[in-house]
Design an enzyme around this catalytic site. Structure first.
Site, mmCIF file in Angstrom:
data_model
loop_
_atom_site.group_PDB
_atom_site.id
_atom_site.type_symbol
_atom_site.label_atom_id
_atom_site.label_comp_id
_atom_site.label_asym_id
_atom_site.label_seq_id
_atom_site.Cartn_x
_atom_site.Cartn_y
_atom_site.Cartn_z
ATOM 1 N N GLY A 1 2.516 2.093 10.852
ATOM 2 C CA GLY A 1 3.449 3.220 10.738
ATOM 3 C C GLY A 1 4.151 3.578 12.033
ATOM 4 O O GLY A 1 4.767 4.637 12.138
ATOM 5 N N HIS B 1 -9.507 0.837 4.817
ATOM 6 C CA HIS B 1 -8.241 1.031 5.535
ATOM 7 C C HIS B 1 -8.491 1.948 6.735
ATOM 8 O O HIS B 1 -9.299 2.876 6.654
ATOM 9 C CB HIS B 1 -7.194 1.642 4.596
ATOM 10 C CG HIS B 1 -5.830 1.614 5.186
ATOM 11 N ND1 HIS B 1 -5.419 2.540 6.110
ATOM 12 C CD2 HIS B 1 -4.792 0.751 5.025
ATOM 13 C CE1 HIS B 1 -4.175 2.251 6.491
ATOM 14 N NE2 HIS B 1 -3.786 1.169 5.841
ATOM 15 N N GLU C 1 -5.279 -5.229 10.331
ATOM 16 C CA GLU C 1 -4.306 -4.167 10.575
ATOM 17 C C GLU C 1 -4.632 -3.472 11.895
ATOM 18 O O GLU C 1 -5.479 -2.559 11.920
ATOM 19 C CB GLU C 1 -4.346 -3.142 9.435
ATOM 20 C CG GLU C 1 -3.908 -3.699 8.095
ATOM 21 C CD GLU C 1 -3.294 -2.636 7.212
ATOM 22 O OE1 GLU C 1 -2.258 -2.917 6.613
ATOM 23 O OE2 GLU C 1 -3.834 -1.515 7.130
ATOM 24 N N GLY D 1 2.982 -1.112 4.302
ATOM 25 C CA GLY D 1 3.003 0.323 4.003
ATOM 26 C C GLY D 1 4.424 0.801 3.756
ATOM 27 O O GLY D 1 4.979 0.643 2.667
ATOM 28 N N GLY D 2 5.049 1.337 4.787
ATOM 29 C CA GLY D 2 6.369 1.957 4.663
ATOM 30 C C GLY D 2 7.405 1.100 3.958
ATOM 31 O O GLY D 2 8.139 1.584 3.092
ATOM 32 N N GLU E 1 -6.917 4.346 7.875
ATOM 33 C CA GLU E 1 -6.714 5.772 7.602
ATOM 34 C C GLU E 1 -7.959 6.374 6.939
ATOM 35 O O GLU E 1 -8.282 7.540 7.151
ATOM 36 C CB GLU E 1 -5.458 5.964 6.745
ATOM 37 C CG GLU E 1 -4.200 5.751 7.586
ATOM 38 C CD GLU E 1 -3.013 5.197 6.823
ATOM 39 O OE1 GLU E 1 -2.994 5.252 5.584
ATOM 40 O OE2 GLU E 1 -2.094 4.684 7.493
ATOM 41 N N ASN F 1 0.870 -1.178 0.000
ATOM 42 C CA ASN F 1 0.000 0.000 0.000
ATOM 43 C C ASN F 1 0.904 1.225 0.000
ATOM 44 O O ASN F 1 1.510 1.551 1.017
ATOM 45 C CB ASN F 1 -0.897 -0.047 1.251
ATOM 46 C CG ASN F 1 -1.771 1.192 1.374
ATOM 47 O OD1 ASN F 1 -1.789 2.042 0.483
ATOM 48 N ND2 ASN F 1 -2.477 1.305 2.486
ATOM 49 N N TRP F 2 0.982 1.867 -1.139
ATOM 50 C CA TRP F 2 1.918 2.999 -1.273
ATOM 51 C C TRP F 2 1.344 4.284 -0.685
ATOM 52 O O TRP F 2 2.012 5.328 -0.714
ATOM 53 C CB TRP F 2 2.306 3.195 -2.749
ATOM 54 C CG TRP F 2 3.106 2.053 -3.333
ATOM 55 C CD1 TRP F 2 3.502 0.922 -2.668
ATOM 56 C CD2 TRP F 2 3.594 1.922 -4.668
ATOM 57 N NE1 TRP F 2 4.204 0.094 -3.520
ATOM 58 C CE2 TRP F 2 4.276 0.685 -4.757
ATOM 59 C CE3 TRP F 2 3.516 2.721 -5.820
ATOM 60 C CZ2 TRP F 2 4.880 0.230 -5.932
ATOM 61 C CZ3 TRP F 2 4.110 2.278 -6.993
ATOM 62 C CH2 TRP F 2 4.791 1.042 -7.045
ATOM 63 N N LYS F 3 0.107 4.236 -0.237
ATOM 64 C CA LYS F 3 -0.543 5.393 0.389
ATOM 65 C C LYS F 3 -0.332 6.650 -0.480
ATOM 66 O O LYS F 3 -0.285 6.540 -1.703
ATOM 67 C CB LYS F 3 -0.035 5.566 1.823
ATOM 68 C CG LYS F 3 -0.221 4.270 2.632
ATOM 69 C CD LYS F 3 -0.017 4.416 4.105
ATOM 70 C CE LYS F 3 -0.216 3.055 4.774
ATOM 71 N NZ LYS F 3 -0.142 3.099 6.234
ATOM 72 N N SER G 1 3.528 -2.302 10.339
ATOM 73 C CA SER G 1 4.982 -2.322 10.549
ATOM 74 C C SER G 1 5.647 -3.638 10.109
ATOM 75 O O SER G 1 6.614 -4.078 10.731
ATOM 76 C CB SER G 1 5.320 -2.012 12.012
ATOM 77 O OG SER G 1 4.835 -0.722 12.351
#
Ligand code: 13P
Length: 274
Positions: free
Chosen positions: A177, A99, A171, A243-244, A101, A9-11, A222
């Site tokens: 994150g 998600h 998640e 993610g990151g 977010e 997920n490149w957000k 993470s």
């Protein structure tokens, strides 16, 4: 046998040029490291503007492309929204729905998640439906109730045949994150709870315990190269939503290799049981 899925997920990161370079490096890395091996489903989820470029870059490879969100209506006067038929028209295969977010910052509710999952399935997109508790909810011992409620509400009025096409991602919000991984045994327990909940919702003709056997349940929060091996060795974690660590090829490729290892182990287990 359930699929292993490694999704990035490149957000809200990467310009079109950056997205193309990352996709190119990932395709080359998979080809170099894993040619001829059983691969997990690798799904890259860039922003909407990068979807055509990333699709073009991965063409001819096994890498698939997903969106990070969609509207639940097919078309209409909804400024700023993107509809499922627009995604399928360019061969997007997956879509992340619900998600945390989006729940936290964009007023996504279990109801809108349900409408979006239904609409995605109607158009042949694979929804990656996200569920997860906040730190406050975990501290109050509400994790299981929250997860069961999010899964049940998210899947309202969806048939058993349709639900079999779903991917779910657990998640925990507090692990996203933050560098704080959900401890692997606990993550596995919650992934298993998701599967049990789905099986209870769909008792089917043969009694409970079969529809969710085909549904990949991923862990996200993470995930890193250093955590993936242990995560992929669990009974009920079928992959990762990253993610990151999905933003750099050198960090995401080892995670993809971790997924491939799980594929190899499950192929081995099936052969041994023959
Ligand atoms: P991080 O891997 O950066 O914690 O993000 C997880 C996530 O939200 C993936 O959807």
């Amino acid at each position: 046998m359930r699929k292993t899925v490694i999704a990035g997920n490149w957000k809200m990161h990467k310009t079109v040029d950056e997205a193309r370079e990352l996709a190119k490096a990932l395709v080359a890395g998979i080809q170099a490291d894993l040619a001829g091996q059983a691969l997990p489903d690798v799904v890259l989820c860039p922003t909407f503007v990068c979807l055509p470029e990333v699709l073009n870059t991965v063409k001819g490879s096994a890498v698939q492309v997903g969106a990070q969100n969609m509207d639940y209506r097919d078309s209409g006067a909804f400024t700023g929204e993107i509809a499922a038929p627009m995604l399928t028209a360019i061969h997007v295969s997956h879509v992340i729905i619900g998600h945390s977010e989006r729940r936290q910052y964009f007023a996504e509710t279990n109801h809108t998640v349900n409408l979006k999952v239904k609409n995605a399935l109607k158009h042949g997109l694979t929804p990656i439906m996200c569920v997860g508790e906040t730190l406050g909810e975990r501290d109050e011992n509400l994790t299981d109730n929250i997860i069961k409620h999010q899964v049940t509400a998210g899947l309202a009025e969806i048939s058993e045949a349709e639900v079999a096409k779903l991917v779910v991602a657990y998640e925990p919000v507090w692990a996203i994150g933050t560098g704080k991984n959900c401890e692997v045994v606990e993550a596995n327990r919650v992934c298993k709870l998701i599967r049990t909940t789905i099986n209870e919702l769909y008792p089917g003709d043969k009694g409970p315990g079969h529809v969710a056997d085909s549904i990949p349940v991923l862990y996200g929060g993470s995930v890193k190269a250093s955590t993936i091996e242990e995560q992929m060795a669990q009974t009920d974690i079928d992959g990762a939503l990253v993610g990151g660590a999905a933003l750099k090829a050198e960090e995401f490729l080892p995670i993809i290799r971790g997924g491939a290892k799980r594929c190899k182990a499950s192929v081995g287990a099936v052969n041994a049981s023959k």
